[in-house]
Design an enzyme around this catalytic site. Structure first.
Site, PDB file in Angstrom:
ATOM      1  N   ASN A  79       4.399  18.990 -14.803  1.00  0.00           N
ATOM      2  CA  ASN A  79       3.788  19.667 -15.954  1.00  0.00           C
ATOM      3  C   ASN A  79       2.805  18.775 -16.705  1.00  0.00           C
ATOM      4  OD1 ASN A  79       7.059  20.425 -16.006  1.00  0.00           O
ATOM      5  ND2 ASN A  79       5.639  22.128 -15.704  1.00  0.00           N
ATOM      6  N   ILE A  86      -0.709  18.013 -21.064  1.00  0.00           N
ATOM      7  CA  ILE A  86       0.678  18.464 -20.972  1.00  0.00           C
ATOM      8  C   ILE A  86       0.750  19.980 -21.013  1.00  0.00           C
ATOM      9  CG2 ILE A  86       2.963  18.290 -22.032  1.00  0.00           C
ATOM     10  CD1 ILE A  86       1.751  15.826 -23.584  1.00  0.00           C
ATOM     11  N   CYS A  87       1.528  20.558 -20.097  1.00  0.00           N
ATOM     12  CA  CYS A  87       1.730  21.998 -20.102  1.00  0.00           C
ATOM     13  C   CYS A  87       3.033  22.288 -20.818  1.00  0.00           C
ATOM     14  CB  CYS A  87       1.786  22.540 -18.679  1.00  0.00           C
ATOM     15  SG  CYS A  87       2.109  24.294 -18.602  1.00  0.00           S
ATOM     16  N   LEU A  88       2.918  22.664 -22.065  1.00  0.00           N
ATOM     17  CA  LEU A  88       4.126  22.888 -22.862  1.00  0.00           C
ATOM     18  C   LEU A  88       3.831  24.038 -23.824  1.00  0.00           C
ATOM     19  CD1 LEU A  88       6.945  21.717 -23.486  1.00  0.00           C
ATOM     20  CD2 LEU A  88       5.869  20.242 -25.167  1.00  0.00           C
ATOM     21  N   LEU A 121       1.242  22.277 -14.015  1.00  0.00           N
ATOM     22  CA  LEU A 121      -0.117  21.962 -14.429  1.00  0.00           C
ATOM     23  C   LEU A 121      -0.750  21.115 -13.327  1.00  0.00           C
ATOM     24  CD1 LEU A 121      -2.128  22.350 -16.667  1.00  0.00           C
ATOM     25  CD2 LEU A 121      -1.378  20.215 -17.664  1.00  0.00           C
TER      26      LEU A 121
END
Lengths: 151, 160
Positions: A79, A86-88, A121
């Site tokens: 991620n 960052i994929c959050l 990601l």
């Protein structure tokens, strides 16, 4: 530049006086909206014993807009991409002004403890993670040693 | 002993009267409860953009019992990220019914709702914007009549 909102001052003070275990965040002297962050890799994760550097920026619209956070230390994680993005969800669609710097950083620490290759990601990393988890984990450990060693 | 009063200074204090329904029936709020969940300043202080506390920078109480400075929640609900949700519990944010503290804000929230509504209506019907606005207004009026005028929020009017 407009003066720093009280909320940011309060958050900064609390980060210093009551820090989150395994996380540090210090504002830059010349820009109090820009923080140098370190996050320790969670125990029993492939990132254990690593110390990861990040940068965090509070946009003018904060807290109506989420902080911008990016990894500076290279990390092998499904991620987080090569550029450290960052994929959050809480950094994007699920941001709420009730969240703070500390809760965001805790979420990132939790993301290190539980990578989610189904919402990737870094596609290549996620693919490897799904194909051969064991190998991916050992690679993540290796990268941690290589790039996130304690200084 | 004889006392002569030479001067009198009167001092007063005020706080917002925030209705609470704590489950245990207590009226005490903890420290965290006393700050706006958005700007983290006390309810009795102002939001970051105001100078004087009180009527100029008032509070609103949500249906979900979360309170905010009206300016703070208004700014939040005006963003697209908000999807109209309460920052604390992510339920649809609506003004709580029948509270004096909310009364002065009913109009303002109605406008916000209407604006969001028409923005979206515009996306679907570029050519009859005006018609869409009129329709939305008619609907809004309808909602109000149904509720005997004491509520402005209507689920159907909130744009996700």
């Amino acid at each position: 530049m407009a003066s720093l909102p009280k909320r940011i001052i309060k958050e900064t003070e609390r980060l210093a006086s009551d820090p989150v275990p395994g996380i540090s965040a210090e504002p830059h002297e010349d820009n109090l909206r820009y923080f140098a962050v370190t996050i320790e890799g969670p125990e029993e994760s492939p990132y254990e014993n690593g110390v990861f550097e990040l940068e965090l920026y509070l946009p003018d619209d904060y807290p109506m807009e989420a902080p911008k956070v990016r990894f500076l230390t290279r990390i092998y994680h499904p991620n987080i991409d090569r550029l450290g993005r960052i994929c959050l969800d809480v950094l994007k669609n699920n941001w709420s002004p009730a969240l703070q710097i500390r809760t965001v950083l805790l979420s990132i620490q939790a993301l290190l403890a539980s990578p989610n290759p189904n919402d990737p990601l870094a596609n290549d990393v996620a693919e490897e993670w799904i194909k051969n988890e064991e190998l991916a984990i050992s690679k993540a450990k290796e990268w941690t040693k290589l790039y996130a060693g304690k200084r | 002993m004889k006392v002569d009063i030479e001067e009198v200074h009167s001092v007063f204090a005020w706080t917002w009267h925030i209705p609470k329904d704590n489950k245990d029936g207590s009226l005490e709020a903890d420290d965290d409860d006393d700050v706006c969940g958005i700007c983290r300043a006390s309810y009795n202080a102002t939001c970051p953009s105001c100078k004087y506390p009180g009527d100029e920078c008032s509070l609103v109480v949500g249906e979900c019992n979360h309170n905010f400075h009206v300016h703070c929640i208004y700014r939040w609900l005006d963003t697209t990220t908000s999807k109209g949700l309460c920052p604390m519990c992510r339920q649809l944010f609506q003004l709580k019914r029948g509270l004096a503290i909310n009364d002065s804000q009913l109009e303002k929230f109605k406008e916000l709702q209407l604006r969001k509504r028409t923005n979206t209506a515009g996306e679907f019907a570029d050519e009859d914007d005006e018609e869409a606005i009129e329709r939305a207004m008619a609907q809004q009026d309808q909602a109000e009549v149904d509720d005997q005028g004491d509520v402005i929020m209507d689920q159907g009017l909130v744009v996700r």
